[in-house]
Write a protein that holds these residues in place. Structure first.
Motif, PDB file in Angstrom:
ATOM      1  N   GLU A  84      43.971  38.339  41.595  1.00 48.28           N
ATOM      2  CA  GLU A  84      44.119  37.923  43.289  1.00 48.28           C
ATOM      3  C   GLU A  84      45.762  38.800  43.480  1.00 48.28           C
ATOM      4  OE1 GLU A  84      44.583  34.217  44.526  1.00 48.28           O
ATOM      5  OE2 GLU A  84      42.188  33.833  43.873  1.00 48.28           O
ATOM      6  N   ARG A  99      39.265  39.780  42.412  1.00 51.87           N
ATOM      7  CA  ARG A  99      38.371  38.504  42.540  1.00 51.87           C
ATOM      8  C   ARG A  99      39.513  36.703  41.256  1.00 51.87           C
ATOM      9  NH1 ARG A  99      32.665  39.285  45.004  1.00 51.87           N
ATOM     10  NH2 ARG A  99      32.829  39.750  47.207  1.00 51.87           N
ATOM     11  N   GLU A 100      39.096  38.263  40.175  1.00 50.86           N
ATOM     12  CA  GLU A 100      39.688  37.480  38.982  1.00 50.86           C
ATOM     13  C   GLU A 100      41.461  37.553  39.123  1.00 50.86           C
ATOM     14  OE1 GLU A 100      37.732  38.164  35.673  1.00 50.86           O
ATOM     15  OE2 GLU A 100      35.944  37.284  35.884  1.00 50.86           O
ATOM     16  N   GLN A 122      42.329  46.957  32.822  1.00 49.87           N
ATOM     17  CA  GLN A 122      43.248  46.000  32.027  1.00 49.87           C
ATOM     18  C   GLN A 122      44.187  46.423  31.268  1.00 49.87           C
ATOM     19  OE1 GLN A 122      39.500  45.500  29.275  1.00 49.87           O
ATOM     20  NE2 GLN A 122      38.114  43.266  30.931  1.00 49.87           N
ATOM     21  N   TYR A 167      30.153  45.458  50.621  1.00 49.44           N
ATOM     22  CA  TYR A 167      30.260  44.729  49.741  1.00 49.44           C
ATOM     23  C   TYR A 167      31.566  44.281  49.582  1.00 49.44           C
ATOM     24  CZ  TYR A 167      29.613  44.207  44.681  1.00 49.44           C
ATOM     25  OH  TYR A 167      28.714  44.035  42.882  1.00 49.44           O
ATOM     26  N   CYS A 168      32.214  43.716  49.416  1.00 49.06           N
ATOM     27  CA  CYS A 168      33.219  42.948  49.827  1.00 49.06           C
ATOM     28  C   CYS A 168      34.495  42.486  50.890  1.00 49.06           C
ATOM     29  CB  CYS A 168      34.403  42.933  48.729  1.00 49.06           C
ATOM     30  SG  CYS A 168      34.558  44.960  48.529  1.00 49.06           S
ATOM     31  N   GLY A 179      31.232  46.896  41.474  1.00 53.48           N
ATOM     32  CA  GLY A 179      31.062  45.425  41.879  1.00 53.48           C
ATOM     33  C   GLY A 179      31.180  45.297  40.302  1.00 53.48           C
ATOM     34  N   THR A 180      31.729  46.096  39.572  1.00 50.87           N
ATOM     35  CA  THR A 180      32.694  45.133  38.162  1.00 50.87           C
ATOM     36  C   THR A 180      34.512  44.868  38.785  1.00 50.87           C
ATOM     37  OG1 THR A 180      31.543  46.167  36.031  1.00 50.87           O
ATOM     38  CG2 THR A 180      33.663  45.339  35.731  1.00 50.87           C
ATOM     39  N   VAL A 184      35.268  44.272  41.798  1.00 55.12           N
ATOM     40  CA  VAL A 184      35.206  43.623  42.321  1.00 55.12           C
ATOM     41  C   VAL A 184      35.915  42.276  41.932  1.00 55.12           C
ATOM     42  CG1 VAL A 184      33.677  42.384  44.682  1.00 55.12           C
ATOM     43  CG2 VAL A 184      34.794  44.979  44.762  1.00 55.12           C
ATOM     44  N   GLU A 185      34.737  42.542  40.644  1.00 52.27           N
ATOM     45  CA  GLU A 185      34.627  40.494  39.454  1.00 52.27           C
ATOM     46  C   GLU A 185      36.491  41.074  39.277  1.00 52.27           C
ATOM     47  OE1 GLU A 185      32.095  41.413  37.252  1.00 52.27           O
ATOM     48  OE2 GLU A 185      30.361  41.232  38.415  1.00 52.27           O
ATOM     49  N   PHE A 186      36.697  42.083  38.787  1.00 50.06           N
ATOM     50  CA  PHE A 186      37.954  42.094  38.384  1.00 50.06           C
ATOM     51  C   PHE A 186      38.887  41.817  39.518  1.00 50.06           C
ATOM     52  CE2 PHE A 186      42.508  43.728  37.332  1.00 50.06           C
ATOM     53  CZ  PHE A 186      41.895  43.636  35.879  1.00 50.06           C
TER      54      PHE A 186
END
Length: 280
Positions: free
Chosen positions: A145, A142-143, A73, A167-168, A135-136, A138-140
């Motif tokens: 780009e 996708r949010e 972040q 996974y993605c 997993g976390t 990939v979420e980041f």
């Protein structure tokens, strides 16, 4: 007799087709179809943030290489869009973002003993930061780009790349896979990854300094670039030889601004760094 001759001709034709296919497969020509935006970013980004970057500079005790949620972040909030992360498999086969299973990263870790994913997510990196796993991450992604991840998969590179691809599959062109040996290239491409960096730190001295051989490899295997330790820039003729490969050159890990400028002046395209607070 005529039927026998016809059958023989058919068999010979089939064999010829198979031989042609084999020869074609041995002369694969790779081309990129990745998004222009990703290519632009790699060509115009001077800094790759190493292991999610540095945290807590104000305390006088900076934490480098946390590979943590907070590190990811922080790097993004500082304008960084190319971020390198380390990966290791957990004991139950998931990809955790951690350099090694060493106690120095968390008091919950016993040296060289992988945790389960659940155990890993319950620990604190440097006893203060939130663990990051695929997993976390990939979420980041996708949010956000516009972020791209350079992988440094420590224990099973091809297995790790395969896990990411499974996974993605929608994010294959947002991962830039680092390979450590020429033999890994075809397997990574076959998984669907088009952006590949060849990092040289695991090669023996002769292999990593044979700039002519590295140049020949790059001509047949499209690369985002070669990455090597900054100390190699001190070897006479090394940078000049690597520049002849025709691909971007990256060095690791350099935090001093004056040293960074020195390497840029040599022709280095980008630098892996722990620093995130600089103009981009």
């Amino acid at each position: 007799m005529k039927r026998i001759l016809i059958s023989a001709a058919v068999i010979c034709a089939a064999i010829a087709v198979v031989l042609v296919l084999i020869l074609q497969n041995n002369q694969v020509k790779y081309t990129y179809t990745a998004p222009d935006e990703a290519a632009f970013l790699m060509e115009n980004t001077k800094f790759i943030i190493h292991a999610a970057g540095r945290l807590d500079e104000e305390t006088g005790y900076p934490f480098d290489g946390s590979n943590s949620v907070e590190g990811l972040q922080n790097a993004y909030e500082n304008g960084c869009r190319i971020i390198e992360l380390d990966f290791n498999f957990t004991s139950d086969g998931e990809l955790a973002c951690i350099h090694d299973w060493y106690t120095q990263y968390s008091s919950a870790i016993t040296d060289n003993v992988p945790l389960t994913l659940a155990e890993f997510l319950n620990c604190r990196i440097y006893d203060r930061y939130t663990p990051l796993w695929l997993g976390t991450l990939v979420e980041f992604m996708r949010e956000h780009e516009d972020v791209y991840i350079v992988t440094d998969i420590k224990d099973d590179n091809l297995g790790g790349a395969a896990a990411i691809a499974e996974y993605c599959p929608d994010l294959l062109n947002r991962f830039i896979i680092q390979i450590y040996d020429k033999s890994e290239y075809a397997a990574v491409r076959d998984l669907g990854f088009e952006y590949i960096i060849f990092t040289l730190y695991r090669l023996d001295w002769q292999s990593k300094t044979d700039t002519a051989a590295l140049g020949r490899f790059a001509k047949k295997h499209p690369l985002i670039g070669y990455t090597f330790a900054a100390e190699l820039c001190e070897v006479e003729g090394y940078v000049e030889g690597m520049l002849k490969t025709g691909v971007p050159l990256f060095v690791h890990t350099v935090n001093d601004a004056a040293e960074q400028d020195m390497y840029f002046n040599m022709g280095i395209s980008g630098i892996y760094t722990d620093m995130t607070s600089f103009p981009h």
